[in-house]
Design an enzyme around this catalytic site. Structure first.
Site, mmCIF file in Angstrom:
data_model
loop_
_atom_site.group_PDB
_atom_site.id
_atom_site.type_symbol
_atom_site.label_atom_id
_atom_site.label_comp_id
_atom_site.label_asym_id
_atom_site.label_seq_id
_atom_site.Cartn_x
_atom_site.Cartn_y
_atom_site.Cartn_z
ATOM 1 N N LYS A 203 35.535 29.492 10.351
ATOM 2 C CA LYS A 203 36.803 28.884 10.078
ATOM 3 C C LYS A 203 37.161 27.798 10.957
ATOM 4 O O LYS A 203 36.808 28.079 12.271
ATOM 5 C CB LYS A 203 38.030 29.761 10.004
ATOM 6 C CG LYS A 203 39.277 29.439 10.150
ATOM 7 C CD LYS A 203 40.056 30.565 9.818
ATOM 8 C CE LYS A 203 41.613 30.122 10.133
ATOM 9 N NZ LYS A 203 42.491 31.419 9.965
HETATM 10 C C1 5RP Z 1 45.151 32.144 14.472
HETATM 11 C C2 5RP Z 1 44.672 32.164 13.152
HETATM 12 C C3 5RP Z 1 45.243 31.958 12.084
HETATM 13 O O1 5RP Z 1 45.136 32.735 11.075
HETATM 14 C C4 5RP Z 1 45.159 30.479 11.448
HETATM 15 O O2 5RP Z 1 45.715 29.686 12.344
HETATM 16 C C5 5RP Z 1 45.328 30.207 10.104
HETATM 17 O O3 5RP Z 1 47.103 29.956 10.050
HETATM 18 P P1 5RP Z 1 47.629 28.479 9.539
HETATM 19 O O4 5RP Z 1 47.069 27.948 8.477
HETATM 20 O O5 5RP Z 1 49.147 28.727 9.854
HETATM 21 O O6 5RP Z 1 46.794 27.597 10.564
HETATM 22 O O7 5RP Z 1 43.459 32.040 13.086
HETATM 23 O O8 5RP Z 1 44.387 31.720 15.369
#
Ligand code: 5RP
Length: 294
Positions: A203
């Site tokens: 991610k």
């Molecule tokens: C926290 C994360 C969250 O899941 C990620 O930030 C996704 O959320 P957003 O779309 O609100 O950024 O990994 O570290």
């Protein structure tokens, strides 16, 4: 024991039909074991090859974030419209009904808060608990270039080793320290390190310049985080560009649960991710669904 009296003799062997040996649809996943592929196929839709993950794990370092004050009230109604829910074990056990059929991605790192150095994370959940919760993947934060880079990279490799033992995918979440520049060079480095060290998917954030070089140079699927709340049209445009530039899905939190119409927003994001809809058409869909609700 099966009754073996009066068994029919086997007779139809379809000798003219060779057994198929098809490759798995997900980038870089062909050599994984059956259980790992089965879990990934519950996250990534086998038809579109993509996923809409709903991220609600923010509380593990942020506490009760806006929109997540009550996961039982605000988030449970959204679950049917996501492919996957990314969540902590505490929130899962206390607020999500165990008869849910939704694929769960479990946050398994922690150890820091917004009051301290964020990169000081380590493994905070045993893989046995992930198996006990019957989840489909484990999410590990990796801070490339930050103070605790070494510790977080090795946390990820430990989870990858355990995941390979039990058929459980590891999602490496590239976290950008405050001091780091969010550009293609950084994300190529961070995502490639995670994939080379064994994460089954990664991610990262979308960037407007060079994102296609990040997805091209990462040998496993990439999903994007939503990041801070944008206007609905801007968030849909970001999702569209990410998908067109090679992302295998989104893992969005605030841009969904902080929207005034979260279900409408989730459905609009789905149209972009799974149906290659344009941001303009998806925004029209969002407005129509939002008005139906009002
Ligand atoms: C926290 C994360 C969250 O899941 C990620 O930030 C996704 O959320 P957003 O779309 O609100 O950024 O990994 O570290």
């Amino acid at each position: 024991m099966a009754d073996i009296d009066g068994l029919n003799a086997p007779k139809e062997f379809y000798t003219d039909i060779p057994q198929k040996s098809e490759s798995f649809y997900l980038k870089g996943s062909n050599s994984l074991d059956w259980g790992m592929k089965n879990r990934l196929s519950r996250i990534f839709n086998p038809v579109s090859g993509k996923t809409v993950m709903l991220a609600v794990d923010h509380g593990y370092f942020l506490g009760p974030t806006a929109g997540l004050e009550r996961i039982d009230v605000n988030i449970l109604p959204l679950i049917p419209y996501a492919d996957t829910l990314m969540i902590t074990r505490g929130a899962l056990r206390t607020m999500v009904p165990p008869d849910t059929q939704k694929a769960i991605v479990l946050r398994v790192t922690g150890g820091a808060s917004i009051l301290t150095e964020l990169s000081n994370e380590d493994l905070a959940v045993d893989i046995e608990d992930a198996l006990r919760l019957n989840v489909c993947a484990m999410a590990v934060q990796v801070y490339v270039g930050s103070e605790h880079e070494h510790q977080t990279i090795l946390s990820m490799t430990r989870m990858v080793d355990m995941g390979l033992r039990y058929g459980m995918p590891t999602l490496a979440v590239t976290a950008v320290g405050k001091e780091m520049v969010r550009d293609a060079k950084y994300f190529r480095l961070a995502t490639r390190i995670c994939a080379e060290l064994g994460a089954q998917y990664v991610k990262t954030y979308y960037i407007s310049e060079g994102f296609e070089t990040v997805t091209a140079s990462c040998p496993v699927p990439i999903v994007i985080a939503g990041g801070k709340k944008l206007s609905e049209i801007d968030a849909l445009t970001m999702a569209y560009r990410a998908i067109q530039e090679g992302a295998a899905g989104v893992d969005m939190g605030r841009n969904i649960f902080q929207s005034v119409a979260p279900v409408a927003m989730l459905k609009a994001v789905r149209a972009i991710v799974h149906d290659n809809e344009t941001p303009e058409k998806a925004f029209e869909l969002y407005k129509t669904l939002k008005n139906e609700k009002d």
